[in-house]
Write a protein that holds these residues in place. Structure first.
Motif, PDB file in Angstrom:
ATOM      1  N   CYS A 177       0.818  -1.210   0.000  1.00  0.00           N
ATOM      2  CA  CYS A 177       0.000   0.000   0.000  1.00  0.00           C
ATOM      3  C   CYS A 177       0.853   1.262   0.000  1.00  0.00           C
ATOM      4  O   CYS A 177       1.838   1.359   0.725  1.00  0.00           O
ATOM      5  N   LEU A 178       0.440   2.225  -0.802  1.00  0.00           N
ATOM      6  CA  LEU A 178       1.092   3.534  -0.837  1.00  0.00           C
ATOM      7  C   LEU A 178       0.366   4.563   0.018  1.00  0.00           C
ATOM      8  O   LEU A 178       0.926   5.590   0.363  1.00  0.00           O
ATOM      9  N   SER A 179      -0.890   4.281   0.352  1.00  0.00           N
ATOM     10  CA  SER A 179      -1.749   5.297   0.980  1.00  0.00           C
ATOM     11  C   SER A 179      -1.932   5.076   2.475  1.00  0.00           C
ATOM     12  O   SER A 179      -2.885   5.580   3.063  1.00  0.00           O
ATOM     13  N   LYS A 180      -1.024   4.337   3.086  1.00  0.00           N
ATOM     14  CA  LYS A 180      -1.049   4.234   4.548  1.00  0.00           C
ATOM     15  C   LYS A 180       0.110   5.069   5.090  1.00  0.00           C
ATOM     16  O   LYS A 180       0.135   6.273   4.907  1.00  0.00           O
ATOM     17  N   GLY A 181       1.065   4.455   5.758  1.00  0.00           N
ATOM     18  CA  GLY A 181       2.142   5.235   6.356  1.00  0.00           C
ATOM     19  C   GLY A 181       2.999   5.984   5.356  1.00  0.00           C
ATOM     20  O   GLY A 181       3.712   6.918   5.722  1.00  0.00           O
ATOM     21  N   LEU A 182       2.945   5.592   4.072  1.00  0.00           N
ATOM     22  CA  LEU A 182       3.774   6.259   3.062  1.00  0.00           C
ATOM     23  C   LEU A 182       3.140   7.541   2.526  1.00  0.00           C
ATOM     24  O   LEU A 182       3.768   8.271   1.767  1.00  0.00           O
ATOM     25  N   GLY A 183       1.888   7.779   2.861  1.00  0.00           N
ATOM     26  CA  GLY A 183       1.316   9.097   2.680  1.00  0.00           C
ATOM     27  C   GLY A 183       0.691   9.451   1.348  1.00  0.00           C
ATOM     28  O   GLY A 183       0.207  10.568   1.182  1.00  0.00           O
ATOM     29  N   MET A 234       9.547   8.534   1.579  1.00  0.00           N
ATOM     30  CA  MET A 234       8.772   8.406   2.810  1.00  0.00           C
ATOM     31  C   MET A 234       9.089   7.149   3.618  1.00  0.00           C
ATOM     32  O   MET A 234       8.644   7.032   4.760  1.00  0.00           O
ATOM     33  N   VAL A 235       9.820   6.219   3.060  1.00  0.00           N
ATOM     34  CA  VAL A 235      10.085   4.961   3.762  1.00  0.00           C
ATOM     35  C   VAL A 235      10.980   5.186   4.972  1.00  0.00           C
ATOM     36  O   VAL A 235      10.731   4.642   6.060  1.00  0.00           O
ATOM     37  N   GLY A 236      12.005   6.016   4.816  1.00  0.00           N
ATOM     38  CA  GLY A 236      12.967   6.219   5.889  1.00  0.00           C
ATOM     39  C   GLY A 236      12.366   6.789   7.155  1.00  0.00           C
ATOM     40  O   GLY A 236      12.861   6.524   8.256  1.00  0.00           O
ATOM     41  N   ARG A 237      11.274   7.545   7.035  1.00  0.00           N
ATOM     42  CA  ARG A 237      10.695   8.189   8.201  1.00  0.00           C
ATOM     43  C   ARG A 237       9.758   7.261   8.981  1.00  0.00           C
ATOM     44  O   ARG A 237       9.255   7.644  10.048  1.00  0.00           O
ATOM     45  N   HIS A 243       1.457   7.666  12.314  1.00  0.00           N
ATOM     46  CA  HIS A 243       1.674   7.908  10.887  1.00  0.00           C
ATOM     47  C   HIS A 243       2.337   9.265  10.711  1.00  0.00           C
ATOM     48  O   HIS A 243       2.634   9.964  11.689  1.00  0.00           O
ATOM     49  N   LEU A 244       2.557   9.649   9.472  1.00  0.00           N
ATOM     50  CA  LEU A 244       3.318  10.870   9.203  1.00  0.00           C
ATOM     51  C   LEU A 244       2.596  12.128   9.658  1.00  0.00           C
ATOM     52  O   LEU A 244       3.220  13.186   9.787  1.00  0.00           O
TER      53      LEU A 244
END
Length: 431
Positions: free
Chosen positions: A262-268, A313-316, A401-402
């Motif tokens: 998924c791209l629309s969860k923690g990756l924003g 966004m992965v590193g954060r 999350h972010l």
């Protein structure tokens, strides 16, 4: 000042008595299927509305939304990339931004190819449709996995694929002997479906963001290979798993045939998931996506956000993991027997904790956290609303999350301590 000192001093303003909180771990038992039918879980995705703070509440109210990592919103850089994206007709394979995103994902996952799909549920369904080539085929899934619980039975409803379940263990894995016992033999015996697919979930949502051990994945893949089965991973939060284990996602996914991430969860990103696997699989998946209505046109506007998700966004994600553990530790540091937390289970961005006092249910605690209580502004300097979900087995689920900073986490801790203090004042007054 340390978090523990800060927490104790703040609570000292509210409480004059101190007792030690329990850290006894909790587990989802084997009767989980019945538990999941209870009202708290039926309303899992329907509890976004919270009580209005009401008249006379603090004028300045901060909202800390811990309901899910799906509530993230694209920031300025992501919005700018979307606005400036080069686009084309993706159904014709002519959207350059989509094509670039698919290559980025395939390389990152160590797969031959990838396909941009509108949602993780669609990605999982497409995987089932491709792996289980005939109606009446069967897949083996954990009894608490997202595919089995939260995707409307779409594999049976739309693909004609039967599911059989194995018991999900507290760490998100399952017993390999039980798994092997579920594999059908004797095809084409007319009495039974044909085993085709094993599905895994990593990280495991219901079990609190647990990360599947690499050794378990390796053993599952060896078992599947021995019986000619495929392995699909519902990797909605596989990037969280990779960060938690300190490995690239390809190290995890080498043990699976396919993955939906998924791209629309923690990756924003606002929309989308990546389905990846062998080139022939993706070719068939493209046809299934079209049949399900997932063939979009100038999708580069969305894919541009996905590119930022995977590249920037992965590193954060580690910050989210740290914030979740900070809140979990504050629950244990609370001088009251109100909360139970298994710290060993707090591996990523999802926290599950249990209420210890039968006089304060998860539903009531979440309601109190979501409203501005009497005297709160005077005690905390502002009104704070913290949104969380009641969950299975008398527990509560909170997800970082972010959109949640360390400062927001401290505000959530202050609100939790205020609610706890008010609850104990009420108990003392009632005696």
């Amino acid at each position: 000042m340390s978090l523990k000192t800060f927490s104790c001093r703040l609570l000292g303003k509210f409480l004059n008595h101190g007792v030690v909180a329990s850290s006894k771990p909790f587990q989802v038992g084997n009767a989980s299927a019945a538990v999941l039918l209870r009202s708290a879980t039926r309303g899992y995705y329907n509890t976004g509305k919270t009580r209005d703070p009401g008249p006379g509440s603090a004028a300045h109210i901060r909202v800390v939304d811990l309901r899910s990592d799906t509530v993230t919103k694209p920031g300025p850089a992501m919005r700018r990339a979307m606005a400036e994206a080069e686009v084309g007709d993706d159904v014709m394979g002519e959207d350059p931004t989509v094509n670039e995103l698919q290559k980025i994902a395939a390389d990152m996952f160590g797969m031959e190819a990838a396909l941009f799909v509108p949602s993780g549920s669609m990605g999982n369904l497409i995987a089932v449709m491709v792996h289980c080539r005939e109606r009446g085929d069967e897949m083996i899934v954990g009894d608490l996995c997202h595919i089995h619980i939260y995707e409307q039975g779409s594999s049976a409803q739309l693909a004609g694929v039967h599911s059989t379940t194995v018991t999900t263990l507290p760490d998100g894995t399952f017993n390999l002997d039980q798994l092997e016992s579920k594999i059908r033999h004797g095809y084409p015996d007319p009495h039974y479906p044909r085993s085709r697919l094993i599905c895994l979930e990593n990280t495991h949502n219901i079990q609190g963001g647990r990360v599947l051990p690499l050794s378990f994945l390796q053993e599952v893949r060896a078992l599947a290979d021995g019986y000619g089965l495929s392995v699909h991973m519902d990797g909605a939060r596989v990037m969280n798993a990779a960060v938690a284990q300190g490995v690239p996602p390809s190290t995890i996914l080498q043990h699976t045939h396919t993955v939906s991430a998924c791209l629309s969860k923690g990756l924003g990103a606002p929309v989308g998931s990546m389905l990846a696997g062998p080139r022939d699989f993706i070719s068939k998946a493209l046809r299934c996506r079209k049949a399900l209505g997932g063939g979009t046109r100038q999708a580069g506007i969305l894919a541009a956000a996905g590119k930022i998700s995977l590249q920037d966004m992965v590193g954060r994600l580690m910050e989210d993991h740290h914030n979740a553990r900070t809140f979990a530790q504050a629950l244990l540091d609370c001088p009251s027997p109100l909360f139970s937390v298994d710290m060993a289970a707090v591996e990523t961005n999802i926290l599950r904790f249990r209420m210890q006092d039968p006089n304060l249910s998860p539903q009531e605690f979440c309601a109190r956290m979501a409203q501005v209580g009497e005297g709160e502004e005077a005690a905390l300097g502002q009104g704070i609303r913290v949104l969380m979900f009641p969950h299975v087995e008398n527990s509560i689920r909170a997800v970082w999350h972010l959109g949640i900073s360390p400062e927001d986490t401290q505000l959530a801790i202050q609100k939790m301590q205020f609610v706890a203090s008010q609850h104990f004042k009420e108990k003392v007054k009632a005696k």
